[in-house]
Design a protein around this motif. Structure first.
Motif, PDB file in Angstrom:
ATOM      1  N   ALA A 172       3.054   0.740   4.883  1.00 20.95           N
ATOM      2  CA  ALA A 172       2.028   0.218   4.142  1.00 20.95           C
ATOM      3  C   ALA A 172       2.163  -1.132   4.007  1.00 20.95           C
ATOM      4  O   ALA A 172       3.124  -2.078   4.261  1.00 20.95           O
ATOM      5  CB  ALA A 172       1.715   0.790   2.860  1.00 20.95           C
ATOM      6  N   ASP A 173       0.965  -1.916   3.850  1.00 20.01           N
ATOM      7  CA  ASP A 173       0.950  -3.316   3.639  1.00 20.01           C
ATOM      8  C   ASP A 173       0.424  -3.496   1.909  1.00 20.01           C
ATOM      9  O   ASP A 173       1.193  -4.622   1.337  1.00 20.01           O
ATOM     10  CB  ASP A 173      -0.202  -4.165   4.391  1.00 20.01           C
ATOM     11  N   ILE A 174      -0.192  -2.604   1.561  1.00 27.60           N
ATOM     12  CA  ILE A 174      -0.534  -2.654  -0.150  1.00 27.60           C
ATOM     13  C   ILE A 174      -0.358  -1.371  -0.581  1.00 27.60           C
ATOM     14  O   ILE A 174      -0.592  -0.492  -0.077  1.00 27.60           O
ATOM     15  CB  ILE A 174      -2.036  -3.092  -0.173  1.00 27.60           C
ATOM     16  N   VAL A 175       0.108  -1.519  -1.957  1.00 27.90           N
ATOM     17  CA  VAL A 175       0.429  -0.206  -2.512  1.00 27.90           C
ATOM     18  C   VAL A 175      -0.281  -0.140  -3.916  1.00 27.90           C
ATOM     19  O   VAL A 175      -0.371  -1.253  -4.602  1.00 27.90           O
ATOM     20  CB  VAL A 175       1.966   0.125  -2.843  1.00 27.90           C
ATOM     21  N   LYS A 176      -0.935   0.795  -4.177  1.00 29.52           N
ATOM     22  CA  LYS A 176      -1.593   1.005  -5.555  1.00 29.52           C
ATOM     23  C   LYS A 176      -1.176   1.908  -6.267  1.00 29.52           C
ATOM     24  O   LYS A 176      -0.913   3.049  -5.882  1.00 29.52           O
ATOM     25  CB  LYS A 176      -3.157   0.933  -5.375  1.00 29.52           C
ATOM     26  N   LEU A 177      -0.830   2.039  -7.607  1.00 34.27           N
ATOM     27  CA  LEU A 177      -0.325   2.881  -8.463  1.00 34.27           C
ATOM     28  C   LEU A 177      -0.527   2.727  -9.763  1.00 34.27           C
ATOM     29  O   LEU A 177      -0.942   1.754 -10.159  1.00 34.27           O
ATOM     30  CB  LEU A 177       1.336   3.101  -8.245  1.00 34.27           C
ATOM     31  N   ASN A 178      -0.494   3.767 -10.809  1.00 33.04           N
ATOM     32  CA  ASN A 178      -0.845   3.826 -12.051  1.00 33.04           C
ATOM     33  C   ASN A 178       0.517   3.654 -12.959  1.00 33.04           C
ATOM     34  O   ASN A 178       1.630   3.801 -12.363  1.00 33.04           O
ATOM     35  CB  ASN A 178      -1.796   4.799 -12.572  1.00 33.04           C
ATOM     36  N   ASP A 179       0.249   3.670 -14.266  1.00 30.64           N
ATOM     37  CA  ASP A 179       1.492   3.492 -14.963  1.00 30.64           C
ATOM     38  C   ASP A 179       2.508   4.834 -14.769  1.00 30.64           C
ATOM     39  O   ASP A 179       3.813   4.640 -14.787  1.00 30.64           O
ATOM     40  CB  ASP A 179       0.986   3.700 -16.585  1.00 30.64           C
ATOM     41  N   ASP A 180       1.896   6.088 -14.785  1.00 27.02           N
ATOM     42  CA  ASP A 180       2.719   7.063 -14.807  1.00 27.02           C
ATOM     43  C   ASP A 180       3.427   7.188 -13.225  1.00 27.02           C
ATOM     44  O   ASP A 180       4.446   7.551 -13.217  1.00 27.02           O
ATOM     45  CB  ASP A 180       1.950   8.446 -14.709  1.00 27.02           C
ATOM     46  N   GLU A 181       2.747   6.813 -12.138  1.00 23.53           N
ATOM     47  CA  GLU A 181       3.261   6.807 -10.890  1.00 23.53           C
ATOM     48  C   GLU A 181       4.512   5.569 -10.695  1.00 23.53           C
ATOM     49  O   GLU A 181       5.310   5.776 -10.212  1.00 23.53           O
ATOM     50  CB  GLU A 181       2.327   6.564  -9.938  1.00 23.53           C
ATOM     51  N   LEU A 182       4.196   4.514 -11.400  1.00 23.66           N
ATOM     52  CA  LEU A 182       5.331   3.543 -11.644  1.00 23.66           C
ATOM     53  C   LEU A 182       6.703   3.907 -12.069  1.00 23.66           C
ATOM     54  O   LEU A 182       7.781   3.830 -11.740  1.00 23.66           O
ATOM     55  CB  LEU A 182       4.871   2.337 -12.298  1.00 23.66           C
ATOM     56  N   VAL A 183       6.606   4.959 -13.104  1.00 19.85           N
ATOM     57  CA  VAL A 183       7.801   5.781 -13.755  1.00 19.85           C
ATOM     58  C   VAL A 183       8.460   6.369 -12.878  1.00 19.85           C
ATOM     59  O   VAL A 183       9.800   6.246 -12.438  1.00 19.85           O
ATOM     60  CB  VAL A 183       7.360   6.330 -14.966  1.00 19.85           C
ATOM     61  N   VAL A 184       7.590   7.210 -11.906  1.00 20.15           N
ATOM     62  CA  VAL A 184       8.179   7.866 -10.786  1.00 20.15           C
ATOM     63  C   VAL A 184       8.837   7.003  -9.818  1.00 20.15           C
ATOM     64  O   VAL A 184      10.158   7.531  -9.447  1.00 20.15           O
ATOM     65  CB  VAL A 184       7.381   8.958 -10.498  1.00 20.15           C
ATOM     66  N   LEU A 185       8.326   6.103  -9.246  1.00 17.62           N
ATOM     67  CA  LEU A 185       8.838   5.201  -8.298  1.00 17.62           C
ATOM     68  C   LEU A 185       9.969   4.561  -8.802  1.00 17.62           C
ATOM     69  O   LEU A 185      10.845   4.181  -8.121  1.00 17.62           O
ATOM     70  CB  LEU A 185       7.730   4.375  -7.694  1.00 17.62           C
ATOM     71  N   SER A 186       9.911   4.143 -10.020  1.00 11.48           N
ATOM     72  CA  SER A 186      11.261   3.269 -10.688  1.00 11.48           C
ATOM     73  C   SER A 186      12.083   4.310 -10.695  1.00 11.48           C
ATOM     74  O   SER A 186      13.555   3.715 -10.223  1.00 11.48           O
ATOM     75  CB  SER A 186      10.865   2.886 -12.105  1.00 11.48           C
ATOM     76  N   GLY A 187      12.053   5.521 -10.765  1.00 13.50           N
ATOM     77  CA  GLY A 187      13.318   6.461 -10.648  1.00 13.50           C
ATOM     78  C   GLY A 187      13.868   6.641  -9.129  1.00 13.50           C
ATOM     79  O   GLY A 187      15.114   6.507  -8.995  1.00 13.50           O
ATOM     80  N   TYR A 188      12.963   6.771  -8.266  1.00 11.57           N
ATOM     81  CA  TYR A 188      13.274   6.653  -6.930  1.00 11.57           C
ATOM     82  C   TYR A 188      13.731   5.623  -6.431  1.00 11.57           C
ATOM     83  O   TYR A 188      14.769   5.884  -5.690  1.00 11.57           O
ATOM     84  CB  TYR A 188      11.960   6.917  -6.063  1.00 11.57           C
ATOM     85  N   PHE A 189      13.496   4.509  -6.673  1.00 11.07           N
ATOM     86  CA  PHE A 189      14.180   3.270  -6.162  1.00 11.07           C
ATOM     87  C   PHE A 189      14.912   2.289  -7.162  1.00 11.07           C
ATOM     88  O   PHE A 189      15.113   1.095  -6.834  1.00 11.07           O
ATOM     89  CB  PHE A 189      12.897   2.543  -5.454  1.00 11.07           C
ATOM     90  N   GLN A 190      15.181   2.713  -8.122  1.00 12.31           N
ATOM     91  CA  GLN A 190      16.153   2.069  -9.362  1.00 12.31           C
ATOM     92  C   GLN A 190      15.419   0.551  -9.613  1.00 12.31           C
ATOM     93  O   GLN A 190      16.007  -0.281  -9.327  1.00 12.31           O
ATOM     94  CB  GLN A 190      17.394   1.768  -8.656  1.00 12.31           C
ATOM     95  N   LEU A 191      14.051   0.797  -9.840  1.00 10.55           N
ATOM     96  CA  LEU A 191      13.361  -0.453  -9.993  1.00 10.55           C
ATOM     97  C   LEU A 191      13.633  -0.818 -11.544  1.00 10.55           C
ATOM     98  O   LEU A 191      13.726   0.064 -12.250  1.00 10.55           O
ATOM     99  CB  LEU A 191      11.794  -0.422 -10.099  1.00 10.55           C
ATOM    100  N   THR A 192      13.918  -2.181 -12.015  1.00 12.64           N
ATOM    101  CA  THR A 192      14.425  -2.335 -13.337  1.00 12.64           C
ATOM    102  C   THR A 192      13.391  -3.565 -13.936  1.00 12.64           C
ATOM    103  O   THR A 192      12.460  -4.251 -13.258  1.00 12.64           O
ATOM    104  CB  THR A 192      15.939  -3.057 -13.374  1.00 12.64           C
ATOM    105  N   GLY A 193      13.612  -3.764 -15.173  1.00  9.61           N
ATOM    106  CA  GLY A 193      12.826  -4.722 -15.932  1.00  9.61           C
ATOM    107  C   GLY A 193      11.443  -4.307 -16.229  1.00  9.61           C
ATOM    108  O   GLY A 193      11.132  -3.158 -16.228  1.00  9.61           O
ATOM    109  N   ASP A 194      10.442  -5.146 -16.542  1.00  8.85           N
ATOM    110  CA  ASP A 194       9.017  -4.940 -16.887  1.00  8.85           C
ATOM    111  C   ASP A 194       8.507  -4.636 -15.801  1.00  8.85           C
ATOM    112  O   ASP A 194       8.876  -4.602 -14.742  1.00  8.85           O
ATOM    113  CB  ASP A 194       8.619  -6.138 -17.673  1.00  8.85           C
ATOM    114  N   ALA A 195       7.231  -4.264 -15.987  1.00  7.44           N
ATOM    115  CA  ALA A 195       6.241  -3.850 -14.891  1.00  7.44           C
ATOM    116  C   ALA A 195       6.200  -4.821 -13.872  1.00  7.44           C
ATOM    117  O   ALA A 195       6.095  -4.581 -12.605  1.00  7.44           O
ATOM    118  CB  ALA A 195       4.720  -3.600 -15.247  1.00  7.44           C
TER     119      ALA A 195
END
Length: 294
Positions: A172-195
Motif C-alpha cells: 500500500a501507499d495509504i492506510v486507513k483504519l479506525n480506533d479499534d483497528e489501530l489497537v489490533v495493529l499496535s499489537g501486531y507491530f508493537q506500535l507505542t505512544g499516542d495515536a
C-alpha cells in the motif's frame, strides 16, 4: 485535468438491514463515492448467477457505475451480510462463508482497467479466502507504478491475520483504519505512544505516504511524512454509519491526487462522512457541492 480512474477491488454484497437490503461492500462503496466526487470509477468484484447478483448489477447501473468489471459466477451465491444497527447508528456485521467474492475473478475489462488506474482501494475482508487473496495481489502488481494503492484495513469478525495485514501494508501507499483497528495493529507491530506516534511508526515501517485514523464522531487524524492534521469531527444528524468511512477514504484519495493541503482534505472528508451518516445506507445521493473533479 483528465478524470482519473478509481477502482474499488474486493467484496460486493448486500447489507441485510431491518428496513430492507442495501447494496454495499467497502470497495464498492469507495467506487460509488469516488464517482460522486468526479472520478471515473469502477468496482471490481464477483457476484453469483442469482437474483441478488442481477439486482446488484442493476442497482450499480442505476447509481451511475459501470458494471463491466463485475464477473458473474455460477459456483457460489452473491455475497450478503446481516447488519445489525444499534441505537447509536453503528452497524455490526455477520458474514456467511463461501460466497461469490470469496472466488474473486478478474475479467478482461478489469484487467485492462488495472493498467490505467490512478487509485485502487482494497481491504482485508475479501482476502479471507486464499483464492481471492492471490487474485488481489496479482491485480495490484498490474497497476502503473504511479497508481495510489489504498489499504482500508476494515477488520471484520475473524477474517484477518497478521500475515494478511502485513502483506497488504507492504503493497500500500495509504492506510486507513479506525480506533479499534489501530489497537489490533499496535499489537501486531508493537506500535507505542499516542495515536499520532503509532500512525507515524506505521507509516515509517511500511514506507507509506499517508496513515489515516478515523474516530467516528471524534473526527480523524492524518499523518504524512511532513504534516499532521487532527480534525475534531463534524456534528451529524445520525441515521447510520454505513458507508461513512468509505466516503471518507474516497475524499482523502481524491484530495491526495489533486495535491490539496492535508488540513483541507481532512475537513472535506469529515464533512462528507458526516453527511453520509445523516442518510440511510452506504450509497446515498451525494450533493454536487462535494464534487472535486470536473
Amino acid at each position: 485535468m483528465d478524470r482519473p480512474l478509481f477502482i474499488g477491488l474486493g467484496e460486493l454484497l448486500w447489507d441485510v438491514l431491518p428496513g430492507g437490503d442495501q447494496l454495499g461492500g467497502a470497495p464498492a462503496n469507495f467506487s460509488y463515492h469516488a464517482a460522486a466526487l468526479g472520478a471515473v470509477s469502477l468496482p471490481v468484484s464477483t457476484v453469483g448467477m442469482d437474483e441478488r447478483g442481477e439486482r446488484a448489477l442493476r442497482e450499480l447501473e442505476d447509481k451511475g457505475l459501470s458494471t463491466v468489471g463485475i464477473a458473474v459466477t455460477d459456483r457460489c451465491p452473491t455475497g450478503y451480510v446481516e447488519a445489525i444497527v444499534d441505537d447509536r447508528g453503528v452497524a455490526t456485521y455477520f458474514f456467511p462463508d463461501d460466497v461469490a467474492w470469496d472466488h474473486l475473478e478478474i475479467n478482461e475489462a478489469a484487467r485492462d482497467a488495472a493498467t490505467r488506474a490512478a487509485a485502487v482501494c482494497f481491504g482485508t475482508l475479501c482476502q479471507r479466502s486464499a483464492d481471492s487473496r492471490r487474485v488481489i495481489e496479482d491485480f495490484l502488481r498490474r497497476l502503473p507504478p504511479e497508481a495510489v494503492k489504498v489499504f482500508d484495513v476494515n477488520l471484520r469478525q475473524h477474517f484477518y491475520s497478521p500475515e494478511i495485514v502485513r502483506t497488504s501494508l507492504e503493497q500500500a501507499d495509504i492506510v486507513k483504519l479506525n480506533d479499534d483497528e489501530l489497537v489490533v495493529l499496535s499489537g501486531y507491530f508493537q506500535l507505542t505512544g499516542d495515536a499520532s506516534n503509532q500512525l507515524r511508526q506505521l507509516r515509517e515501517r511500511f514506507g507509506l505516504e499517508l496513515a489515516i485514523l478515523t474516530r467516528g464522531g471524534q473526527g480523524s487524524l492524518l499523518v504524512s511524512a511532513t504534516e499532521i492534521s487532527d480534525h475534531p469531527g463534524i456534528t451529524a444528524s445520525l441515521v447510520d454509519t454505513i458507508g461513512a468511512g468509505d466516503s471518507f477514504t474516497a475524499m482523502v484519495t481524491v484530495g491526495i491526487l489533486l495535491g490539496l493541503p492535508l488540513t483541507e482534505i481532512n475537513d472535506r472528508a469529515n464533512r462528507l462522512a458526516a453527511w453520509v451518516c445523516s442518510r440511510p445506507g452506504a450509497m446515498p445521493a451525494i450533493p454536487a457541492e462535494f464534487r472535486l473533479i470536473g
